[in-house]
Design an enzyme around this catalytic site. Structure first.
Site, PDB file in Angstrom:
ATOM      1  N   SER A 670       0.842  -1.199   0.000  1.00 48.65           N
ATOM      2  CA  SER A 670       0.000   0.000   0.000  1.00 48.65           C
ATOM      3  C   SER A 670       0.880   1.253   0.000  1.00 48.65           C
ATOM      4  CB  SER A 670      -0.960  -0.046   1.188  1.00 48.65           C
ATOM      5  OG  SER A 670      -1.957   0.922   1.068  1.00 48.65           O
ATOM      6  N   ASP A 743      -9.092  -4.463  -6.164  1.00 50.13           N
ATOM      7  CA  ASP A 743      -8.730  -3.586  -5.045  1.00 50.13           C
ATOM      8  C   ASP A 743      -9.734  -2.438  -4.925  1.00 50.13           C
ATOM      9  OD1 ASP A 743      -7.568  -1.962  -3.159  1.00 50.13           O
ATOM     10  OD2 ASP A 743      -5.569  -1.984  -4.053  1.00 50.13           O
ATOM     11  N   HIS A 777      -7.518  -5.336  -1.711  1.00 50.48           N
ATOM     12  CA  HIS A 777      -6.309  -4.629  -1.275  1.00 50.48           C
ATOM     13  C   HIS A 777      -5.381  -5.572  -0.515  1.00 50.48           C
ATOM     14  CE1 HIS A 777      -3.956  -1.062  -0.666  1.00 50.48           C
ATOM     15  NE2 HIS A 777      -3.956  -1.203   0.646  1.00 50.48           N
TER      16      HIS A 777
END
Length: 820
Positions: A670, A743, A777
């Site tokens: 991330s 995501d 994610h």
């Protein structure tokens, strides 16, 4: 012409194929790494209100690819399973449950459950029942375990709806019944889209500013709206413990409901049309009402309009009434908040929020309960004499807690705590709760004056958890107990009013966390559980907390892990560094240590730890603080401070003789992936990088990201300087990028990785892109996790451990297959 098209299609397919046929499809890493995916961790625990029963739920961390591949709808910021009217990506899922009696140690296995996923467990306030959901393919149902009968049974055959209410049931505080949101449309024919219903989608701005984050999975068409209404519609029902159900009011799009502490009323929020294609359902127009238990509206508290024009800023809020909740220390009194600054904290006013209250029978005018100088952050209720009011402000990250008297909340406030919410050293801990006479959850207050606090005890020596007793009358605390080396031990629950007996979770570097009962009066400790070590192959891993400074004087820290059997005489090792940048307004706070040197060494499949099995040293979470300097915003100096932090981390590893400076890899997930690309672009410190689920072009998130409040048009140079996409030509080291194709995270569109890869490929750089089908994610499917471990293992073998490797330039999409 047809032959020409076939030839072009064939050439395009060949161009996307991996370089080796052996690399096609999903792969499995070496056995030591693969075993981590299936390792059985300690169960998740839920303690009954009386402290007598510990419910232990076996975690279902990994799913099959088939489960992820099931049909799901993406509506208004939600991913849902249309087959059973449930959220499709709930993280807290369990596969089995057992109960352990705290005093006797008796274990009860609940074996009569149907196949499916267990989730959302909740104890009744009287500790006689444990409720939970069993989610199956066609529907989700409510189950109830009775402590007295030692039996579990399905409470109702009615299917639950958790599309809008992720926890679709609530216990009445008196434990007499449950209020649930039922899926009224589950047996109705599904909606069908056809060409006759397709119309142009038109949106019109009004000229009013309406900044919005880059939300995903929003509504996009009238058919989406129809589906949102169909799947979101629920019916509240009152379900007694013998399974009898009575409808409460009419079906609606319930986004929230809660029962009053006296178990007589329900606070309900229903979503109204028109919907929005720009923001998720949480910002849709809503009506807040108080209902009686039969569904009659006793009071309408607010009609909130669509909140698509909230001012920019993390502490900005919608105008009008918001944040409705019951006072848990009273039978039926609701409170809410109203901004006095137009919702914008940048507006200069004496009080940014007012709190109002309204008591049953809800016929009188609301009363002004309290004025709040900064932005309201919540109230922790104790009794009519004691509560704790919290306010905060983003500009300097300040948070304050006051002890108030609810009968006169604006006078005689006592400042309990004031600190930066990043300042772990000044964290006084959290109040311990109990059930009051109504069955509601409130702060435990002994003798009308003592509150018990448990905290992490962050310090320069690391986290040293504690139990304190706070005296409301003298505004002072007394330490009753604190964890001692070489253990890391935290208070879980009090078992008496004196703070002498309590349940803890205790662990060490080599010992798995387990539950214990501590008796301070008798100086005894009794072990309740004995969970096995989940990673026997990694028992020899050593752990050390390193402290060091970067060139501007900011003190940093990180945790160094060395492979089993390593001794320093063997010489330097290749190192994998895994990090995540954080923003601060204060250098001293940025330097703080927030881990324990005695915490159990979790290996896990998610981060860098598996690669210890390959003889690679791991430097985990080396701090990468981005600090606002001399009134500037943190990101004004992002690149300089990021590079300085990375240089300091490399220097300390080399100085200790641990790292070969030419064999260090950097990795992150991330915002950590964003960090990786920046460090490869602006330094030559690392031999290679691994970036997962990242964002690389900040112009694609123009209304803020992470802790950046300014929009792109206010800080164009900051957005450009921080975006590694703008500096891709400077990346001279190989970079592996991995991203879930589904995501939904705000800001990390899968397109971010695709565009970054295209840039690197076009510039002739060494890069590899792996797009994981059905993954979000974070990654959940067993096949995906094994493949990620394999990708990272192969990459490190080739670019960190092998000096003669040839560069690779390839895009890989694992082939989806059924089963596992």
């Amino acid at each position: 012409m047809n032959a020409f098209r076939l030839l072009v299609a064939f050439i395009c397919c060949v161009a996307l194929l991996p370089t080796s046929q052996a690399e096609q499809g999903y792969q499995t890493p070496s056995p030591e790494l693969a075993a981590l995916v299936d390792a059985k961790l300690a169960p998740t625990s839920y303690l009954s209100s009386d402290g007598q029963w510990l419910a232990l739920f076996e975690r279902k961390r990994v799913v099959t690819l088939d489960e992820l591949a099931k049909e799901e709808l993406k509506l208004a910021g939600i991913k849902l399973n249309p087959a059973n009217f449930s959220r499709s990506r709930v993280s807290a899922k369990y596969s089995a449950v057992e109960l352990k009696h705290v005093q006797s140690g008796t274990v009860i296995n609940i074996n009569n459950l149907p196949s499916g996923i267990i989730r959302s467990p909740k104890w009744s306030s009287n500790s006689k029942y444990l409720a939970f959901i069993v989610e199956q393919q066609s529907q989700a149902n409510l189950w109830l375990y009775s402590v007295e009968s030692k039996q579990a049974q399905q409470l109702s055959s009615a299917a639950l709806n958790s599309v809008l209410t992720s926890s679709p049931y609530k216990w009445l505080p008196d434990s007499s019944a449950i209020v649930a949101n039922l899926a009224v449309n589950i047996d109705k024919p599904r909606l069908e889209n056809n060409s006759q219903s397709v119309v142009p989608v038109i949106q019109q701005s009004t000229g009013e500013k309406a900044p919005a984050r880059t939300y995903q999975n929003l509504l996009t068409s009238p058919f989406d709206e129809a589906q949102f209404k169909f799947y979101g519609q629920g019916q509240l029902a009152y379900i007694t413990l013998d399974g009898k159900a009575q409808a409460i009011g009419s079906p609606a799009l319930f986004k929230s409901f809660s029962v009053s502490p006296d178990s007589t009323n329900i606070l309900v929020a229903g979503i109204n049309e028109p919907f929005s294609y720009q923001v998720p359902y949480s910002r849709f127009a809503s009506t807040w009402q108080i209902w009686g238990m039969r569904g009659y509206a006793l009071a309408e508290l607010a009609k909130q309009p669509l909140a698509d024009n909230i001012p920019q800023g993390y502490d900005s809020v919608r105008t009008g009434r918001r944040d409705f909740e019951w006072r848990t220390d009273q039978g039926a009194e609701v409170i809410w908040v109203e901004a006095q600054d137009g919702g914008d904290m940048k507006t200069d006013v004496k009080h940014h929020d007012y709190i109002y209250s309204l008591r049953a029978p809800f016929k009188r005018e609301p009363k002004l309960f309290a004025k709040v100088e900064r932005r309201f952050a919540g109230i922790e209720w104790g009794n009519e004499n004691v509560a704790m009011l919290i306010d905060w402000r983003f500009s300097d990250r300040q948070v304050r807690t006051f002890v108030i008297q609810p009968r006169n909340a604006d006078n005689n406030r006592v400042l309990f705590s004031e600190r930066s919410y990043n300042d772990a050293y000044k964290d006084p801990g959290n109040a311990i709760y109990e059930r009051n006479d109504l069955g509601a959850n409130v702060i435990k207050i002994v003798g009308g004056r003592y509150i018990y606090l448990r905290g992490n005890g962050a310090s320069e020596q690391g986290n040293i958890p504690f139990l304190d007793r706070y005296d409301v009358k003298t505004n002072s605390s007394k330490r009753l107990w604190q964890s001692k080396a070489p253990y890391y031990e935290r208070v879980r629950a009090l078992l008496d009013d004196e703070g002498e007996r309590f349940i803890t979770v205790r662990e060490s570097k080599t010992e798995q966390p387990n539950f214990f009962i501590r008796d301070l009066d008798n100086d005894t400790m009794t072990q309740l559980t004995n969970f096995a070590h989940p990673y026997p192959a990694f028992k020899g891993v050593t752990k050390e907390q390193l402290r060091y400074k970067r060139d501007d004087g900011v003190e940093l820290s990180g945790t160094l892990y060395l492979p089993p059997g390593y001794v320093k005489t063997q010489g330097p090792l290749p190192v994998l560094m895994w990090a995540y940048p954080l923003e601060y307004k204060d250098k001293a706070v940025a330097s703080q240590v927030r881990e324990s040197p005695y915490a159990f060494t979790y290996i896990g499949y998610w981060g860098p730890m598996p690669y210890l099995a390959k003889g690679i040293a791991v430097f985990d979470d080396p701090k990468m603080p981005i600090v606002g300097v001399d009134g500037s915003e943190p990101n004004d100096n992002f690149r300089k401070q990021l590079v300085s932090s990375a240089q300091a981390a490399v220097d300390v590893l080399v100085k200790k003789g641990i790292a070969d400076k030419n064999k260090i890899a950097i990795a992150g997930h991330s915002y950590g992936a964003f960090m990786v690309a920046n460090l490869l672009a602006h330094t030559d410190l690392f031999k290679t990088g691994i970036a997962r689920s990242g964002a690389y072009n900040r112009t694609l998130t123009p209304f803020g990201f992470q802790g950046e409040e300014r929009d792109f048009w206010q800080a164009q140079s900051v957005y450009a300087n921080m975006s590694p996409f703008f500096h891709a030509e400077k990346i001279n080291e190989p970079m592996l990028m991995i991203h879930g194709q589904e995501d939904p995270n705000s800001g990390t569109f899968p397109m971010q990785s695709e565009r970054m890869y295209a840039a690197l490929k076009g510039l002739g750089k060494d890069a590899r892109l792996v797009m994981l089908p059905y993954e979000a994610h974070g990654y959940r499917a067993r096949k995906s996790l094994l493949h990620v471990l394999w990708e990272q293992e192969q990459w490190l073998d080739k670019y960190l451990l092998n000096d003669t490797a040839e560069p690779v330039e390839v895009i890989t999409e694992p082939v989806v297959s059924t089963g596992q």
